[in-house]
Motif scaffolding. Structure first.
Motif, PDB file in Angstrom:
ATOM      1  N   ILE A 127       0.841  -1.203   0.000  1.00 42.25           N
ATOM      2  CA  ILE A 127       0.000   0.000   0.000  1.00 42.25           C
ATOM      3  C   ILE A 127       0.875   1.253   0.000  1.00 42.25           C
ATOM      4  N   ARG A 128       1.899   1.272   0.856  1.00 42.32           N
ATOM      5  CA  ARG A 128       2.805   2.431   0.922  1.00 42.32           C
ATOM      6  C   ARG A 128       3.490   2.659  -0.422  1.00 42.32           C
ATOM      7  N   GLN A 129       3.943   1.581  -1.059  1.00 42.10           N
ATOM      8  CA  GLN A 129       4.614   1.694  -2.354  1.00 42.10           C
ATOM      9  C   GLN A 129       3.666   2.275  -3.403  1.00 42.10           C
ATOM     10  N   ALA A 130       2.428   1.783  -3.425  1.00 37.96           N
ATOM     11  CA  ALA A 130       1.443   2.286  -4.384  1.00 37.96           C
ATOM     12  C   ALA A 130       1.175   3.770  -4.143  1.00 37.96           C
ATOM     13  N   LEU A 131       1.031   4.164  -2.879  1.00 39.04           N
ATOM     14  CA  LEU A 131       0.770   5.566  -2.562  1.00 39.04           C
ATOM     15  C   LEU A 131       1.954   6.456  -2.911  1.00 39.04           C
ATOM     16  N   LEU A 132       3.154   5.934  -2.734  1.00 40.45           N
ATOM     17  CA  LEU A 132       4.356   6.682  -3.095  1.00 40.45           C
ATOM     18  C   LEU A 132       4.380   6.958  -4.599  1.00 40.45           C
ATOM     19  N   GLU A 133       3.994   5.962  -5.394  1.00 41.30           N
ATOM     20  CA  GLU A 133       3.952   6.125  -6.850  1.00 41.30           C
ATOM     21  C   GLU A 133       2.823   7.068  -7.272  1.00 41.30           C
ATOM     22  N   LEU A 134       1.745   7.115  -6.496  1.00 41.84           N
ATOM     23  CA  LEU A 134       0.596   7.967  -6.813  1.00 41.84           C
ATOM     24  C   LEU A 134       0.690   9.360  -6.191  1.00 41.84           C
ATOM     25  N   LYS A 135       1.732   9.615  -5.418  1.00 42.23           N
ATOM     26  CA  LYS A 135       1.869  10.852  -4.648  1.00 42.23           C
ATOM     27  C   LYS A 135       1.590  12.134  -5.453  1.00 42.23           C
ATOM     28  N   PRO A 136       2.096  12.294  -6.679  1.00 45.41           N
ATOM     29  CA  PRO A 136       1.826  13.542  -7.415  1.00 45.41           C
ATOM     30  C   PRO A 136       0.347  13.748  -7.764  1.00 45.41           C
ATOM     31  N   GLU A 137      -0.422  12.666  -7.861  1.00 41.41           N
ATOM     32  CA  GLU A 137      -1.829  12.774  -8.248  1.00 41.41           C
ATOM     33  C   GLU A 137      -2.784  12.908  -7.055  1.00 41.41           C
ATOM     34  N   LEU A 138      -2.274  12.780  -5.825  1.00 42.54           N
ATOM     35  CA  LEU A 138      -3.136  12.839  -4.642  1.00 42.54           C
ATOM     36  C   LEU A 138      -3.424  14.291  -4.262  1.00 42.54           C
ATOM     37  N   SER A 169      -6.132  -1.518  -7.639  1.00 43.33           N
ATOM     38  CA  SER A 169      -7.304  -1.483  -6.770  1.00 43.33           C
ATOM     39  C   SER A 169      -7.359  -0.174  -5.980  1.00 43.33           C
ATOM     40  N   LEU A 170      -6.209   0.291  -5.501  1.00 42.62           N
ATOM     41  CA  LEU A 170      -6.155   1.564  -4.772  1.00 42.62           C
ATOM     42  C   LEU A 170      -6.541   2.738  -5.671  1.00 42.62           C
ATOM     43  N   ILE A 171      -6.074   2.720  -6.913  1.00 44.34           N
ATOM     44  CA  ILE A 171      -6.443   3.778  -7.854  1.00 44.34           C
ATOM     45  C   ILE A 171      -7.956   3.821  -7.988  1.00 44.34           C
ATOM     46  N   HIS A 172      -8.578   2.643  -8.129  1.00 42.26           N
ATOM     47  CA  HIS A 172     -10.031   2.562  -8.273  1.00 42.26           C
ATOM     48  C   HIS A 172     -10.747   3.176  -7.073  1.00 42.26           C
ATOM     49  N   VAL A 173     -10.389   2.745  -5.865  1.00 41.01           N
ATOM     50  CA  VAL A 173     -11.100   3.221  -4.668  1.00 41.01           C
ATOM     51  C   VAL A 173     -10.762   4.684  -4.343  1.00 41.01           C
ATOM     52  N   LEU A 174      -9.548   5.132  -4.644  1.00 44.76           N
ATOM     53  CA  LEU A 174      -9.186   6.530  -4.396  1.00 44.76           C
ATOM     54  C   LEU A 174      -9.917   7.471  -5.351  1.00 44.76           C
ATOM     55  N   LYS A 175     -10.177   7.019  -6.583  1.00 45.68           N
ATOM     56  CA  LYS A 175     -10.986   7.818  -7.505  1.00 45.68           C
ATOM     57  C   LYS A 175     -12.423   7.910  -7.005  1.00 45.68           C
ATOM     58  N   LEU A 176     -12.957   6.799  -6.498  1.00 44.09           N
ATOM     59  CA  LEU A 176     -14.315   6.805  -5.940  1.00 44.09           C
ATOM     60  C   LEU A 176     -14.425   7.796  -4.780  1.00 44.09           C
ATOM     61  N   ALA A 177     -13.367   7.848  -3.959  1.00 47.60           N
ATOM     62  CA  ALA A 177     -13.357   8.710  -2.774  1.00 47.60           C
ATOM     63  C   ALA A 177     -12.949  10.151  -3.092  1.00 47.60           C
ATOM     64  N   HIS A 178     -12.661  10.434  -4.363  1.00 52.45           N
ATOM     65  CA  HIS A 178     -12.241  11.771  -4.805  1.00 52.45           C
ATOM     66  C   HIS A 178     -10.962  12.232  -4.126  1.00 52.45           C
ATOM     67  N   VAL A 179     -10.060  11.296  -3.874  1.00 55.23           N
ATOM     68  CA  VAL A 179      -8.746  11.623  -3.321  1.00 55.23           C
ATOM     69  C   VAL A 179      -7.745  11.768  -4.459  1.00 55.23           C
ATOM     70  N   LEU A 180      -7.967  11.021  -5.508  1.00 56.83           N
ATOM     71  CA  LEU A 180      -7.074  10.986  -6.666  1.00 56.83           C
ATOM     72  C   LEU A 180      -7.618  11.895  -7.747  1.00 56.83           C
ATOM     73  N   GLU A 181      -6.747  12.694  -8.327  1.00 61.56           N
ATOM     74  CA  GLU A 181      -7.160  13.543  -9.436  1.00 61.56           C
ATOM     75  C   GLU A 181      -7.530  12.656 -10.618  1.00 61.56           C
TER      76      GLU A 181
END
Length: 115
Positions: free
Chosen positions: A64-75, A100-112
């Protein structure tokens, strides 16, 4: 992830749970709480005992941490969020966790929506 990017205290976790909103998919639940004026996002990660033993839980947290680190600019910056792993997350690869994290973060409007 630096300490300033983490939700660590029980009081902060409870604030997000009680005042925030949640979205989920089969592998993860994400609770979000907007924090206007905050310079960057803060994240808390929770992996319960139902997911597996300590070795499995720590592996899931690392993914999870690794995925979030890669997604950091889009959060989004002005938000606190908690990621809770569900038992199916234990059997996933790092790439599957990220997808899976990208999917749920988009649903939660955390990810651009740029991805």
């Amino acid at each position: 992830m630096k300490k300033s990017f983490r939700v660590k205290k029980e009081k902060e976790f409870q604030m997000v749970f009680q005042s925030g909103s949640s979205k989920a998919n089969r592998q993860f639940v994400v609770y979000t709480l907007p924090k206007p004026g905050q310079l960057h996002f803060r994240v808390g990660i929770s992996v319960g005992k139902k997911v597996g033993n300590a070795v499995v839980r720590n592996a899931v947290k690392r993914k999870i941490r690794q995925a979030l680190l890669e997604l950091k600019p889009e959060l989004k910056a002005e938000i606190d969020f908690i990621v809770i792993a569900r038992p199916p997350a234990a059997k996933m690869s790092t790439e599957e966790v990220k997808k899976s994290l990208i999917h749920v973060l988009k649903l939660a409007h955390v990810l651009e929506k740029t991805m």
